[in-house]
Design an enzyme around this catalytic site. Structure first.
Site, PDB file in Angstrom:
ATOM      1  N   ASP A 218      60.267  43.579  43.854  1.00 30.43           N
ATOM      2  CA  ASP A 218      59.151  44.284  43.244  1.00 30.43           C
ATOM      3  C   ASP A 218      59.536  45.758  43.149  1.00 30.43           C
ATOM      4  OD1 ASP A 218      56.341  44.657  42.446  1.00 30.43           O
ATOM      5  OD2 ASP A 218      56.000  42.824  43.597  1.00 30.43           O
TER       6      ASP A 218
ATOM      7  N   HIS B 107      49.282  37.144  43.724  1.00 25.93           N
ATOM      8  CA  HIS B 107      48.622  37.756  44.880  1.00 25.93           C
ATOM      9  C   HIS B 107      47.400  38.583  44.489  1.00 25.93           C
ATOM     10  CE1 HIS B 107      51.067  40.838  43.151  1.00 25.93           C
ATOM     11  NE2 HIS B 107      50.465  41.757  43.879  1.00 25.93           N
ATOM     12  N   ASP B 108      47.140  38.745  43.196  1.00 22.41           N
ATOM     13  CA  ASP B 108      45.961  39.494  42.739  1.00 22.41           C
ATOM     14  C   ASP B 108      44.846  38.578  42.241  1.00 22.41           C
ATOM     15  OD1 ASP B 108      47.269  41.921  43.230  1.00 22.41           O
ATOM     16  OD2 ASP B 108      47.987  42.106  41.168  1.00 22.41           O
TER      17      ASP B 108
ATOM     18  N   ASP C  54      55.940  46.719  38.745  1.00 19.63           N
ATOM     19  CA  ASP C  54      54.505  46.896  38.960  1.00 19.63           C
ATOM     20  C   ASP C  54      53.903  47.886  37.947  1.00 19.63           C
ATOM     21  OD1 ASP C  54      52.380  46.248  41.050  1.00 19.63           O
ATOM     22  OD2 ASP C  54      52.256  48.427  41.031  1.00 19.63           O
TER      23      ASP C  54
ATOM     24  N   GLU D  81      54.988  44.024  34.760  1.00 14.33           N
ATOM     25  CA  GLU D  81      53.571  43.758  35.004  1.00 14.33           C
ATOM     26  C   GLU D  81      52.824  44.788  34.180  1.00 14.33           C
ATOM     27  OE1 GLU D  81      49.965  43.499  38.147  1.00 14.33           O
ATOM     28  OE2 GLU D  81      51.242  45.240  37.842  1.00 14.33           O
TER      29      GLU D  81
HETATM   30  O1  TEU Z   1      48.429  45.243  40.065  1.00 19.85           O
HETATM   31  C1  TEU Z   1      48.099  45.905  38.872  1.00 19.85           C
HETATM   32  C2  TEU Z   1      46.760  45.740  38.402  1.00 19.85           C
HETATM   33  O2  TEU Z   1      46.490  45.975  37.238  1.00 19.85           O
HETATM   34  C3  TEU Z   1      45.759  45.443  39.438  1.00 19.85           C
HETATM   35  O3  TEU Z   1      44.994  46.579  39.573  1.00 19.85           O
HETATM   36  C4  TEU Z   1      44.884  44.404  39.089  1.00 19.85           C
HETATM   37  O4  TEU Z   1      44.173  44.785  37.959  1.00 19.85           O
HETATM   38  C5  TEU Z   1      43.975  44.198  40.240  1.00 19.85           C
HETATM   39  O5  TEU Z   1      44.694  43.490  41.214  1.00 19.85           O
HETATM   40  C6  TEU Z   1      42.756  43.518  39.860  1.00 19.85           C
HETATM   41  O6  TEU Z   1      42.043  43.141  40.950  1.00 19.85           O
HETATM   42  C7  TEU Z   1      49.583  45.653  40.708  1.00 19.85           C
HETATM   43  C8  TEU Z   1      49.805  44.809  41.942  1.00 19.85           C
HETATM   44  O7  TEU Z   1      50.037  43.478  41.544  1.00 19.85           O
HETATM   45  C9  TEU Z   1      48.634  44.960  42.855  1.00 19.85           C
HETATM   46  O8  TEU Z   1      48.742  44.132  43.972  1.00 19.85           O
HETATM   47  C10 TEU Z   1      48.585  46.409  43.274  1.00 19.85           C
HETATM   48  O9  TEU Z   1      47.433  46.625  44.037  1.00 19.85           O
HETATM   49  C11 TEU Z   1      48.566  47.361  42.076  1.00 19.85           C
HETATM   50  O10 TEU Z   1      49.527  47.019  41.096  1.00 19.85           O
HETATM   51  C12 TEU Z   1      48.902  48.761  42.509  1.00 19.85           C
HETATM   52  O11 TEU Z   1      50.241  48.864  42.867  1.00 19.85           O
END
Ligand code: TEU
Ligand code: CA
Length: 550
Positions: free
Chosen positions: A102, A328-329, A204, A256
């Site tokens: 990542d 994970h989101d 990310d 991402e």
């Molecule tokens: O997520 C990017 C993102 O757009 C997130 O804000 C997403 O919209 C959010 O999880 C919605 O609930 C990435 C990573 O995958 C996430 O885990 C991180 O928190 C974020 O970037 C910040 O680095």
């Protein structure tokens, strides 16, 4: 095994995402770690995946579980040492598997030495590494931008009396990509890991790195997916990164990309663009969002089908898709898109057929392969995710009903994906011998890897069969994707053709037996015994062999 002439390796690969904190603890501190991952490599190899994407394992104060990095060249001691990391990489390569890291460089942690120096004074050499602005005329934040996790995207620093930008938490200050020295520092970090032999990056929120000149007020500052994405220099930066780093290695790059659309996606991953190989779309994430993610709205199966159909059309010929149902989101796919009750196993298998029979590179998130459902959270104290904690506080401070928020979080919270992998029925679910950092999935005594190994009809064995099938036949990775007239709005059917191979996929996204246009024929794999033509049973999924040489 078939060869894949003219196709890069990552197109016929399957990715498995590891969230290290929740995968496997090896030393009883309740936190997953790299030695824990190493101890499970046989499992991953037997599953049949090719690439491991490891969520951040770098030094971090863990405000956002590692997505706030304080040293890009160090392993977090909670996860182990650099020697452990090197051992993991070697063990994967010995198994002919790959490792994708990542790369979190839209922002760093506020505890990174760069930011600490940047805070020292208004004129120190690293001041311009972050995005500092004086207060607006009214004394408030410089503009109306909102953080993805709630509240203003600006934090005031009393010592230097300026604000810094943070599109995520206050402990995640945005790096200033306008500064060429910052970009060079990022490229150096990438080279550091690539020279160790890692096989690529998942980048990310890479769509956010270029900010609009002058940082004007956003028209809709709450539309965080769009308001701050796709800045004017984004593609210039990605092409520079490609020239400086990416093209010198045989790697895979996955962006991402909040704010990506089927219209602009080719700019990121078009084969003629020299930027990235694949990108994560966000239509799937907002599928059930109302006014934001903690306002859960209803959706119909055809909304889900449309997303995948549109993305296949947009990219498959001149780019490449990343196929995923969770990460994970997200909450768990079987709970979000299917049935985690009576038909949990059938519907988890149906989703597996869906994901692993599409064109593109599929990414399985840890635990999906045993059909892990969501975890009920009974109070805010059980949540760990900074997003949920922040939004809860904002909701309650504004007079909202706490119970209503918790109810929404039980559908939408990111912590569903972050409860530990359930390995067995013992205390600690085989994840830890200590106290886990977040609660276990309460169904771990029934739904776990050891139980799934014992049961020949388990979701896990089904994944193995599907992955083997996908590997054996190129039509799965490369075949055309033609949507068929399914004859029922909750059924998705498609034909895949490649050279002399042809398969047909039928998926029932409902808990009823439905009449539809399904024909019949020899089934390659399905989640029921062969059925009658003209109908599909609850959550039935089947792949027919239309022309395949076994
Ligand atoms: O997520 C990017 C993102 O757009 C997130 O804000 C997403 O919209 C959010 O999880 C919605 O609930 C990435 C990573 O995958 C996430 O885990 C991180 O928190 C974020 O970037 C910040 O680095
Ligand atoms: Ca540990």
């Amino acid at each position: 095994m078939s060869t894949h002439a003219n196709h890069p390796w990552w197109k016929s690969s399957v990715v498995y995402q590891i969230y290290p904190r929740s995968f496997q603890d090896s030393n009883g501190d309740g936190i997953g770690d790299i030695p824990g991952i190493i101890s499970r490599l046989d499992y991953l190899q037997n599953l049949g995946v090719d690439i491991i994407w490891l969520s951040p394992c770098y030094a971090s104060p863990n405000d956002d579980n590692g997505y706030d990095i304080s040293d890009y060249r160090a392993i977090h001691p909670e996860f182990g040492t650099m020697d452990d990391f090197d051992a993991l990489l070697e063990a994967l390569h010995n198994r002919r598997m790959k490792l994708v890291m990542d790369l979190v460089v839209n922002h760093s942690s506020d505890e990174h030495a760069w930011f600490e120096e940047s805070c020292q004074s208004n004129d120190n050499p690293k001041r311009d590494w972050y995005i500092w602005r004086p207060a607006a005329a009214d004394g408030g934040p410089p503009n109306n931008w909102k953080s993805f996790f709630g509240g203003s995207a600006w934090k005031h620093d009393p010592a230097t009396d300026e604000y810094f930008l943070h599109l995520f938490t206050q402990k995640q200050p945005d790096l200033n990509w306008e500064n060429p020295v910052v970009r060079e520092a990022v490229y150096d970090i990438m080279r550091f890991w690539l020279d160790k032999g890692v096989d690529g990056f998942r980048m990310d929120v890479i769509s956010l790195i270029s900010k609009k000149p002058g940082l004007p007020d956003a028209e809709n500052p709450y539309d965080v997916m769009n308001a701050y994405a796709n800045g004017p220099r984004l593609h210039e930066f990605l092409q520079e990164m490609n020239r400086e780093v990416i093209q010198h290695y045989d790697i895979v790059t996955i962006g991402e990309t909040p704010g990506i659309t089927t219209e602009n996606a080719h700019l990121y991953v078009g084969t003629d663009r020299d930027e990235l190989n694949m990108a994560f779309q966000f239509d799937l994430m907002s599928l059930d969002h109302g006014e934001g993610k903690f306002d859960v709205s209803s959706w119909e199966p055809h909304d889900l089908f449309d997303i995948f159909i549109r993305w296949d059309k947009a990219l498959s010929e001149k780019g490449w898709n990343n196929i995923f149902l969770g990460n994970h989101d997200f909450p768990r796919p079987v709970s979000r898109f299917a049935d985690d009750g009576q038909y949990r196993e059938e519907s988890a298998k149906m989703l597996a057929i869906f994901m692993l029979s599409m064109r593109g590179t599929p990414t399985i998130y840890q635990g999906e392969e045993i059909g892990t459902p969501n975890t009920p959270f009974h109070s805010i104290d059980e949540h760990r995710d900074i997003e949920t904690l922040n939004q809860y506080r904002i909701h309650v401070d504004n007079g909202g009903d706490p119970a209503a928020f918790l109810n929404a979080a039980n559908h939408a919270a990111r912590d569903h994906a972050r409860t530990p992998v359930s390995w067995d029925a013992g205390a600690g679910a085989g994840f830890t011998e200590g106290e886990p950092w977040i609660k276990l999935n309460p169904q771990y005594e029934q739904i776990n890897v050891a139980a799934a190994e014992e049961d020949p009809n388990s979701v896990l064995h089904f994944y193995r069969k599907l992955l083997a099938l996908r590997k054996a036949h190129q039509v799965f990775s490369f075949g055309d994707f033609d949507v068929l007239d399914a004859g029922h709005d909750k059924v998705l059917a498609y034909r895949r053709n490649y050279r002399d191979e042809s398969i047909e996929v039928w998926l029932n996204f409902s808990g009823e037996t439905v009449a539809c246009n399904v024909g019949g024929g020899e089934s390659l794999i399905g989640n029921y015994e062969a059925g009658a033509a003209g109908e599909l049973r609850a959550w039935e999924g089947v792949i027919f062999n239309k022309r395949i040489t076994q």
